[in-house]
Enzyme design. Structure first.
Site, PDB file in Angstrom:
ATOM      1  N   ASP A  16       0.838  -1.202   0.000  1.00  0.00           N
ATOM      2  CA  ASP A  16       0.000   0.000   0.000  1.00  0.00           C
ATOM      3  C   ASP A  16       0.870   1.248   0.000  1.00  0.00           C
ATOM      4  OD1 ASP A  16      -2.323   1.453   0.031  1.00  0.00           O
ATOM      5  OD2 ASP A  16      -2.674   1.234   2.177  1.00  0.00           O
ATOM      6  N   ARG A  20       0.169   7.592  -2.708  1.00  0.00           N
ATOM      7  CA  ARG A  20       0.676   8.657  -1.837  1.00  0.00           C
ATOM      8  C   ARG A  20       2.146   8.965  -2.135  1.00  0.00           C
ATOM      9  NH1 ARG A  20      -1.554   6.184   3.574  1.00  0.00           N
ATOM     10  NH2 ARG A  20      -2.157   4.554   2.101  1.00  0.00           N
ATOM     11  N   ARG A  29      -0.170   8.963 -10.560  1.00  0.00           N
ATOM     12  CA  ARG A  29      -0.268   7.732  -9.780  1.00  0.00           C
ATOM     13  C   ARG A  29       0.479   6.576 -10.443  1.00  0.00           C
ATOM     14  NH1 ARG A  29      -3.902   7.145  -5.654  1.00  0.00           N
ATOM     15  NH2 ARG A  29      -4.210   4.943  -6.136  1.00  0.00           N
ATOM     16  N   ASN A  64     -10.453  -3.630  -6.287  1.00  0.00           N
ATOM     17  CA  ASN A  64      -9.724  -2.645  -7.099  1.00  0.00           C
ATOM     18  C   ASN A  64     -10.410  -2.324  -8.412  1.00  0.00           C
ATOM     19  OD1 ASN A  64      -6.361  -3.685  -6.081  1.00  0.00           O
ATOM     20  ND2 ASN A  64      -7.707  -2.104  -5.253  1.00  0.00           N
ATOM     21  N   TRP A  65     -11.392  -3.129  -8.811  1.00  0.00           N
ATOM     22  CA  TRP A  65     -12.143  -2.823 -10.028  1.00  0.00           C
ATOM     23  C   TRP A  65     -12.907  -1.514  -9.892  1.00  0.00           C
ATOM     24  CZ3 TRP A  65     -10.779  -5.407 -14.137  1.00  0.00           C
ATOM     25  CH2 TRP A  65     -10.324  -6.729 -14.024  1.00  0.00           C
ATOM     26  N   ARG A 184       1.600  -4.816   6.435  1.00  0.00           N
ATOM     27  CA  ARG A 184       0.925  -3.810   5.610  1.00  0.00           C
ATOM     28  C   ARG A 184       1.736  -2.528   5.659  1.00  0.00           C
ATOM     29  NH1 ARG A 184      -5.212  -2.459   4.243  1.00  0.00           N
ATOM     30  NH2 ARG A 184      -4.791  -0.684   2.897  1.00  0.00           N
TER      31      ARG A 184
END
Length: 236
Positions: A16, A20, A29, A64-65, A184
């Site tokens: 993740d 950012r 992105r 994520n779709w 994570r």
């Protein structure tokens, strides 16, 4: 039971923070996702060097779709790039590629590339790199429940005989070692529908490091933290 400095057999990572990372640098992105691919290379190599038997990476979730179509297209393009550029290294380094999740929802050409990569590495006997593609743990468990319900309806199994071992044997991760450590990145503190059953007794580690900045040293720090924890599995 103390981990005693031992290296975890199976590590899973929720990768993740790509967006950012890019935003902090005033980049699109997709630049974050490209940097994330570089992090995948660093971490998979480091994991092999450390003797980790299986590394599972959450690359594309079933949720994520919901992202914008152009970002999904960028992610699919990066998957193609990774397979083209890194497959030979996986073959050479005796790494076995595994896919968990329903990746057949992807485009036909990408599915073919994935199938070929899995087949090319299927005879390898070294570390396992498992990539979660269109994976969601709730869907995984619901599918198993349907399978058992249909089998019971046909009289093939006794519902009373269904136990944790049977469910374990039906999971997407059934041929992987038990999950020891789940990491994570990016400071978020949740599992986001990832390996919910498998994480029942895994050690959880949440780090502020954004995924593109994660590397072998960061992984080594996570493993060192794991080695200091007491794992009792419900005992004393």
């Amino acid at each position: 039971m103390a981990a005693g400095g031992a290296v975890p057999r199976h590590v899973a990572i929720i990768m993740d923070g790509n967006g950012r990372w890019a935003k902090n640098r005033f980049l699109p992105r997709v630049a974050g996702h490209k940097a994330g691919i570089d992090a995948v290379r660093r971490v998979t190599r480091a994991a092999r060097a450390m003797g980790i038997e299986a590394l599972t990476l959450y690359a594309f979730s079933s949720e994520n779709w919901r992202r914008p179509e152009d970002e999904i297209s960028d992610l699919m393009a990066l998957m193609r790039v990774f397979i083209r550029s890194d497959l030979e290294e996986l073959v050479r380094e005796n790494v076995r590629l595994r896919i968990i999740g329903d990746y057949r929802r992807f485009s036909d050409d990408l599915v073919e590339m994935i199938d070929n990569a899995v087949a090319r590495t299927s005879v390898n006997t070294g570390a396992i790199l498992a990539v979660a593609l269109n994976y969601g743990s709730q869907a995984e468990l619901a599918s198993i429940a349907r399978h058992f319900a249909e089998a019971a309806q046909r009289g093939e199994i006794d519902p009373a005989a269904i136990d944790a071992n049977m469910i374990e044997a039906a999971l997407d991760t059934r041929d992987l070692p038990p999950l020891d450590l789940l990491i994570r990145t990016s400071g978020e503190v949740r599992l986001s529908n990832f390996l919910l059953w498998q994480a029942a007794y895994a050690e959880l580690l949440f780090t502020e490091t954004l995924w593109p900045d994660f590397d072998g040293d960061t992984l080594a720090e996570a493993v060192a933290t794991f080695s200091q924890r007491q794992r009792r599995f419900g005992g004393l």
